[in-house]
Design an enzyme around this catalytic site. Structure first.
Site: not given
Length: 561
Positions: A98, A200, A256, A329-330
């Site tokens: 990430d 991210d 993302e 995870h979100d």
């Protein structure tokens, strides 16, 4: 057919804090992941995407980084990471890191220097602004996590920008030195042998320099997104990143990109653009939004889901590559949001959703526990939640907007990020076999019957269904490269589509309801010989000669024509 390994891969996302704890401190770690590599090898995945493991004070669970070239204390050491990389590669599994470079932690050495004085060499690594005329923040922007997006710093009597937590100051990408630092750090990790990056909030790295007030919709602050997403230089900076770093390695990159449209995605991931391999969009995630944004208990409409998926499948065909996901995870758990997590239908609807997703064109992402049909958790008390976004929303919705506490808890049970962050359910022993200590967040009580140990050797389990889907992808090019055509766009019950590659055709039919629903084979396919490639019901119970079929509750079928 432009073949690439990352198009043919299945990615498994690990949220390290919740995956496996090897030392009993209640927090997952790198050695815990190493222990479970054989489990992932058995599942058949090709790539692990690791949520951040860098040094961090953990204000936002590792998305606030204080040192990009070291490992978070709770997770282990750089030596542990090297072992993980080596052991994964031995098993033919790649590792994608990430990359969080829109912001750092306020405890990063760059920011510690930056806030010292206005003429510090690191001052311009971040976004500082003078107070407004009334002595308040420079503009009315709100942070993603609630509150103002500006934090006052008495030391230099100025404000710094943080689109997320106040402990996550935004980097100033307009400063070439910042870009240089980031590219150096990326090169350092790639030279270690990692296989790519998930980036991210990468669509937010370029801000409009004027920074005008944002529109106040239903919140308390102005919306910064029109000035911070797909900003004036974002593509220029990503092309520079590609030229300087990414193009030198055979890696996978996924961005993302909040607020991305199909047209914008072609700029980020277009085959001719030299930026990224693919992006994550959020249009299907936003289908449950209500008047308080994501905080809602609304159910999605199937026709809306089709419209979104079809637009992305058609829009990127031949131009860019899709990423496919239903949870991360979100986001809340896929089976709770898009399927049915009741005891009666959880397994069959989890398998149906997996079929639906993996049969589209694009690279599928499996979030840890999804392959077991793990569900949302309904903790009774806000005290049981750990996620900064959830805790801030609870406070804002109740204390500032005056919503009923029970309603707010219902929203949290539906969409809190902690739904995805409860510990991985390995077995039915204490704490689901995740830790010998006290877990950092409570385990979902249903671990007694939903766990890996009970599924790995059960041929009819959700785990083994995922395993079969992943095997099929390796056996049939059509699943990866076939064209996509949506059927029945107006049905609120059946999601059906056709994949075509040369003379081959697959017909995929998914019942999204708990009712029996009639389905008729499309006219053009009638009379052709059909076999069942995979189904979440006993394939022998399906008469493939029928041109009309009754689909059972949450039934999924893939016909090979």
């Amino acid at each position: 057919m432009d073949k690439k390994w990352w198009k043919e891969s299945v990615v498994y996302q690990i949220y390290p804090r919740s995956f496996k704890d090897s030392n009993g401190d209640g927090i997952g770690d790198l050695k815990g992941i190493i222990e479970k590599l054989d489990y992932l090898k058995e599942l058949g995945i090709d790539v692990i995407w690791l949520s951040p493991i860098y040094k961090s004070p953990n204000d936002d669970n590792g998305y606030d980084i204080s040192d990009y070239r070291d490992i978070m204390d709770e997770f282990g050491t750089l030596e542990d990471f090297d072992t993980l990389l080596e052991e994964a590669h031995k098993r033919g599994i790649k590792i994608v890191m990430d990359l969080v470079v829109n912001h750092t932690s306020d405890e990063h050495k760059w920011f510690i220097e930056s806030r010292k004085s206005k003429d510090n060499p690191y001052r311009d690594y971040y976004i500082w602004r003078e107070k407004s005329a009334d002595g308040g923040p420079p503009n009315n922007w709100g942070s993603v996590f609630g509150g103002s997006a500006w934090e006052y710093d008495a030391n230099t009597d100025m404000y710094y920008l943080h689109l997320f937590s106040r402990k996550q100051p935004d980097l100033n990408w307009d400063n070439p030195k910042v870009r240089e630092e980031v590219f150096d750090m990326m090169t350092w990790w790639l030279d270690k042998g990692i296989d790519g990056f998930r980036m991210d909030v990468i669509s937010m790295i370029s801000k409009t320099p004027e920074m005008p007030d944002g529109e106040v919709k239903n919140g308390l602050y102005g919306d910064p997104f029109p000035y911070c997403v797909h900003g004036p230089h974002v593509h220029e900076y990503l092309q520079e990143m590609n030229k300087r770093v990414l193009s030198k390695y055979d890696i996978m990159t996924v961005g993302e990109t909040a607020g991305v449209t199909v047209e914008e995605a072609k700029k980020y991931a277009g085959y001719d653009r030299s930026e990224l391999n693919m992006v994550f969009h959020f249009e299907h995630m936003d289908l449950t939004h209500g008047e308080h944004g994501k905080w809602s208990n609304k159910r999605f409409k199937l026709t809306d889901l089709k419209e979104v998926m079809n637009r992305w499948q058609k829009g990127l065909a031949g131009k860019a590559w899709n990423s496919l996901y239903l949870s991360n995870h979100d986001q809340p758990r896929a089976v709770s949001r898009f399927g049915n997590d009741s005891e009666e239908y959880r397994e069959v609807s989890a398998k149906m959703l997996a079929t639906f997703l993996h049969m589209h064109q694009g690279t599928p992402y499996v979030y840890q526990g999804e392959e077991l049909g793990m569900t949302n958790v309904s903790f009774d008390s806000i005290e049981d939640y750990r996620d900064i976004e959830t805790l801030n929303a609870y406070d804002e919705l109740i204390n500032k907007k005056g919503l009923d506490k029970d309603l707010v808890m219902d929203y949290i049970h539906h969409v809190s990020r902690d739904n995805a962050r409860t510990p991985m359910q390995w077995d039915d022993s204490t704490n689901a076999g995740f830790t010998a200590g006290t877990p950092w967040i409570n385990v979902n009580p249903n671990y007694k019957w939903i766990n890996a140990k009970s599924q790995v050797h059960d041929p009819n389990s959700v785990f083994n269904y995922y395993k079969r889907l992943i095997e099929l992808r390796k056996e049939h090019d059509i699943i990866v490269y076939g064209d996509f055509e949506l059927l029945l766009p107006d049905s609120e019950e059946i999601y059906a589509f056709v994949r075509t590659l040369g003379d081959e055709k697959l017909l995929i039919v998914c019942n999204f309801t708990d009712k029996h629903v009639e389905f008729e084979i499309p006219e053009a396919m009638k009379g052709s010989k059909k076999e069942i490639l995979i189904s979440n019901y006993d394939a022998d119970s399906i008469d493939t000669t029928e041109e009309k079929a009754t689909l059972r509750a949450y039934e999924a079928r893939v016909y090979k024509m």
